[in-house]
Design a protein around this motif. Structure first.
Motif, PDB file in Angstrom:
ATOM      1  N   ILE A 107       0.841  -1.202   0.002  1.00 35.97           N
ATOM      2  CA  ILE A 107      -0.075   0.044  -0.004  1.00 35.97           C
ATOM      3  C   ILE A 107       0.856   1.073  -0.060  1.00 35.97           C
ATOM      4  O   ILE A 107       1.701   1.208   0.893  1.00 35.97           O
ATOM      5  CB  ILE A 107      -0.971   0.161   1.102  1.00 35.97           C
ATOM      6  CG1 ILE A 107      -1.889  -1.254   1.279  1.00 35.97           C
ATOM      7  CG2 ILE A 107      -1.539   1.321   1.194  1.00 35.97           C
ATOM      8  CD1 ILE A 107      -2.897  -1.349   2.286  1.00 35.97           C
ATOM      9  N   GLY A 108       0.688   2.200  -0.831  1.00 38.23           N
ATOM     10  CA  GLY A 108       1.508   3.449  -1.086  1.00 38.23           C
ATOM     11  C   GLY A 108       0.950   4.377  -2.078  1.00 38.23           C
ATOM     12  O   GLY A 108      -0.038   4.242  -2.389  1.00 38.23           O
ATOM     13  N   THR A 109       1.839   5.159  -2.566  1.00 37.74           N
ATOM     14  CA  THR A 109       1.611   5.933  -3.527  1.00 37.74           C
ATOM     15  C   THR A 109       2.357   5.724  -4.890  1.00 37.74           C
ATOM     16  O   THR A 109       3.257   4.806  -5.024  1.00 37.74           O
ATOM     17  CB  THR A 109       2.216   7.269  -3.292  1.00 37.74           C
ATOM     18  OG1 THR A 109       3.524   7.450  -2.866  1.00 37.74           O
ATOM     19  CG2 THR A 109       1.255   7.947  -2.074  1.00 37.74           C
ATOM     20  N   ILE A 110       1.731   6.313  -5.694  1.00 43.82           N
ATOM     21  CA  ILE A 110       2.553   6.020  -7.329  1.00 43.82           C
ATOM     22  C   ILE A 110       3.557   6.904  -7.687  1.00 43.82           C
ATOM     23  O   ILE A 110       3.552   7.815  -7.259  1.00 43.82           O
ATOM     24  CB  ILE A 110       1.397   6.080  -8.526  1.00 43.82           C
ATOM     25  CG1 ILE A 110       0.294   5.170  -8.114  1.00 43.82           C
ATOM     26  CG2 ILE A 110       1.866   5.779  -9.688  1.00 43.82           C
ATOM     27  CD1 ILE A 110      -0.976   5.465  -8.886  1.00 43.82           C
ATOM     28  N   ASP A 111       4.396   6.317  -8.311  1.00 41.31           N
ATOM     29  CA  ASP A 111       5.765   7.162  -8.654  1.00 41.31           C
ATOM     30  C   ASP A 111       5.359   7.755  -9.788  1.00 41.31           C
ATOM     31  O   ASP A 111       5.567   7.442 -10.952  1.00 41.31           O
ATOM     32  CB  ASP A 111       6.831   6.088  -8.766  1.00 41.31           C
ATOM     33  CG  ASP A 111       8.127   6.926  -9.111  1.00 41.31           C
ATOM     34  OD1 ASP A 111       8.078   8.221  -9.041  1.00 41.31           O
ATOM     35  OD2 ASP A 111       9.126   6.239  -9.596  1.00 41.31           O
ATOM     36  N   VAL A 112       4.898   9.096  -9.713  1.00 41.62           N
ATOM     37  CA  VAL A 112       4.368   9.977 -10.702  1.00 41.62           C
ATOM     38  C   VAL A 112       5.746  10.669 -11.681  1.00 41.62           C
ATOM     39  O   VAL A 112       5.446  10.972 -12.832  1.00 41.62           O
ATOM     40  CB  VAL A 112       3.757  11.252 -10.255  1.00 41.62           C
ATOM     41  CG1 VAL A 112       2.459  10.811  -9.427  1.00 41.62           C
ATOM     42  CG2 VAL A 112       4.584  12.044  -9.225  1.00 41.62           C
ATOM     43  N   THR A 113       6.979  10.148 -11.161  1.00 38.89           N
ATOM     44  CA  THR A 113       8.123  10.619 -12.049  1.00 38.89           C
ATOM     45  C   THR A 113       8.334   9.781 -13.090  1.00 38.89           C
ATOM     46  O   THR A 113       9.210  10.087 -13.919  1.00 38.89           O
ATOM     47  CB  THR A 113       9.237  10.805 -11.021  1.00 38.89           C
ATOM     48  OG1 THR A 113       9.532   9.467 -10.534  1.00 38.89           O
ATOM     49  CG2 THR A 113       9.030  12.026 -10.156  1.00 38.89           C
ATOM     50  N   SER A 114       7.872   8.649 -13.131  1.00 37.54           N
ATOM     51  CA  SER A 114       8.145   7.361 -13.994  1.00 37.54           C
ATOM     52  C   SER A 114       7.298   7.704 -15.202  1.00 37.54           C
ATOM     53  O   SER A 114       6.152   8.290 -15.381  1.00 37.54           O
ATOM     54  CB  SER A 114       7.580   5.932 -13.504  1.00 37.54           C
ATOM     55  OG  SER A 114       7.859   5.036 -14.365  1.00 37.54           O
ATOM     56  N   LYS A 115       7.894   7.594 -16.385  1.00 37.93           N
ATOM     57  CA  LYS A 115       7.617   7.980 -17.752  1.00 37.93           C
ATOM     58  C   LYS A 115       6.267   6.802 -17.998  1.00 37.93           C
ATOM     59  O   LYS A 115       5.643   7.095 -18.947  1.00 37.93           O
ATOM     60  CB  LYS A 115       8.542   7.812 -18.869  1.00 37.93           C
ATOM     61  CG  LYS A 115       9.627   9.194 -18.592  1.00 37.93           C
ATOM     62  CD  LYS A 115      10.666   8.954 -19.670  1.00 37.93           C
ATOM     63  CE  LYS A 115      11.601  10.193 -19.392  1.00 37.93           C
ATOM     64  NZ  LYS A 115      12.737  10.122 -20.505  1.00 37.93           N
ATOM     65  N   SER A 116       6.489   5.533 -17.594  1.00 37.41           N
ATOM     66  CA  SER A 116       5.612   4.550 -17.788  1.00 37.41           C
ATOM     67  C   SER A 116       4.263   4.743 -17.223  1.00 37.41           C
ATOM     68  O   SER A 116       3.144   4.002 -17.353  1.00 37.41           O
ATOM     69  CB  SER A 116       6.058   3.213 -17.466  1.00 37.41           C
ATOM     70  OG  SER A 116       6.254   3.011 -16.069  1.00 37.41           O
ATOM     71  N   VAL A 117       4.093   5.612 -16.353  1.00 36.64           N
ATOM     72  CA  VAL A 117       2.606   5.683 -15.576  1.00 36.64           C
ATOM     73  C   VAL A 117       1.950   6.759 -16.280  1.00 36.64           C
ATOM     74  O   VAL A 117       2.105   7.676 -16.282  1.00 36.64           O
ATOM     75  CB  VAL A 117       2.867   6.185 -14.119  1.00 36.64           C
ATOM     76  CG1 VAL A 117       1.680   6.384 -13.466  1.00 36.64           C
ATOM     77  CG2 VAL A 117       3.983   5.050 -13.254  1.00 36.64           C
TER      78      VAL A 117
END
Length: 291
Positions: A107-117
């Motif tokens: 459980i956590g947050t999404i890595d918004v810095t990733s280009k694949s997201v």
């Protein structure tokens, strides 16, 4: 397209609050401490003459550790070693056990810095975004900073206790044995080199203590995460009992090795030599009487 990808494995802990130094392992450390305080508060606040429930469990653990420590070091030394050794065991055990609680590492947050997201809809991650989760909680003992800090406490505390019980001269002679060179000549130089190796072994102990605990717990955490994606039900049935076993064993190994090193560190070399001479003398007397 794959429904999901295997979780992203990161050795370094993740910062969960941007702009701060608070990581997921640090948060889990705080939670472990709070749980320990709550458990011991409710476990020992009444102190019934006939213990039951939580009080009975705590007294059993304390008695087990006390008997173990006194069995290795004796009653006098055991009283001095008990606080540190028992604290290591209980704290590491609680930190390790958090790994099997649902939500840890998942459980956590999404890595918004990733280009694949891209756009994410709903509480579950699918496709390319499925391995871009930054967990809010991660077992404290999977952070090398914590295991190294505990190893440093163990080594430094052992030296402090050794110097206080043996005295400065006797303790320092274990590492810088100039007296042996003066008394034994060339053979004494071997004793001097052994002392230098003892100094090196103290630094090696920091590495072995920290990496042993970190490596085993981190590997178990990765194993649970990977198999939870591959075979969710099987992972729960097979690997969670195994992780419980590893959690207890690793806490015991760290605490017991600390106990052994403290016992060895507070044993004087000169006293050991005297004991050997006394044993030889007693053997010769018994042999002469027999004849």
């Amino acid at each position: 397209m794959n429904l999901w990808k295997l979780p992203n494995i990161s050795i370094a802990p993740d910062i969960i609050i941007p702009g701060t130094w608070i990581t997921n392992t640090l948060l889990c450390t705080w939670i472990s401490i709070i749980i320990l305080l709550v458990v011991f508060y409710f476990g020992i606040r009444r102190q019934d003459l006939v213990p039951s429930g939580l009080q009975n469990a705590i007294e059993w653990v304390v008695e087990f550790l006390q008997n173990l420590i006194e069995g290795v070091a004796g009653k006098e030394k055991g009283k001095k070693f008990f606080p540190l050794v028992a604290t290591f065991f209980i704290f590491i055990l609680f930190c390790n056990l958090l790994d099997i609680i649902p939500g840890i590492d998942t459980i956590g947050t999404i890595d918004v810095t990733s280009k694949s997201v891209g756009a994410v809809h709903g509480p579950l991650l699918w496709g390319a975004a499925s391995n871009q989760l930054i967990p809010w909680l991660r077992p404290a003992t999977t952070d090398l900073n914590l295991t190294l800090a505990m190893a440093l406490v163990s080594v430094v505390a052992t030296q402090i206790v050794s110097f206080s019980m043996l005295g400065f001269k006797d303790q320092i002679s274990k590492y810088l044995n100039f007296k042996a060179i003066k008394e034994k000549g060339g053979m004494g130089f071997v004793d001097f080199l052994v002392g230098i190796l003892e100094i090196i072994s103290e630094f090696g102990r920091l590495i072995s203590f920290s990496f042993r605990l970190f490596g085993n717990v981190f590997a178990g955490s990765v194993l649970l995460a990977v198999f939870a994606y591959l075979l969710p039900v099987v992972a729960d049935i097979v690997f969670i009992p195994f992780e419980l076993f590893v959690a207890v064993i690793q806490a015991f190994v760290f605490a017991f090795l600390t106990l052994l090193f403290m016992q060895v560190g507070t044993t004087s070399h000169s006293h050991s030599d005297e004991n050997v001479h006394e044993a030889v003398h007693e053997y010769e007397e018994n042999a002469a009487t027999a004849h």
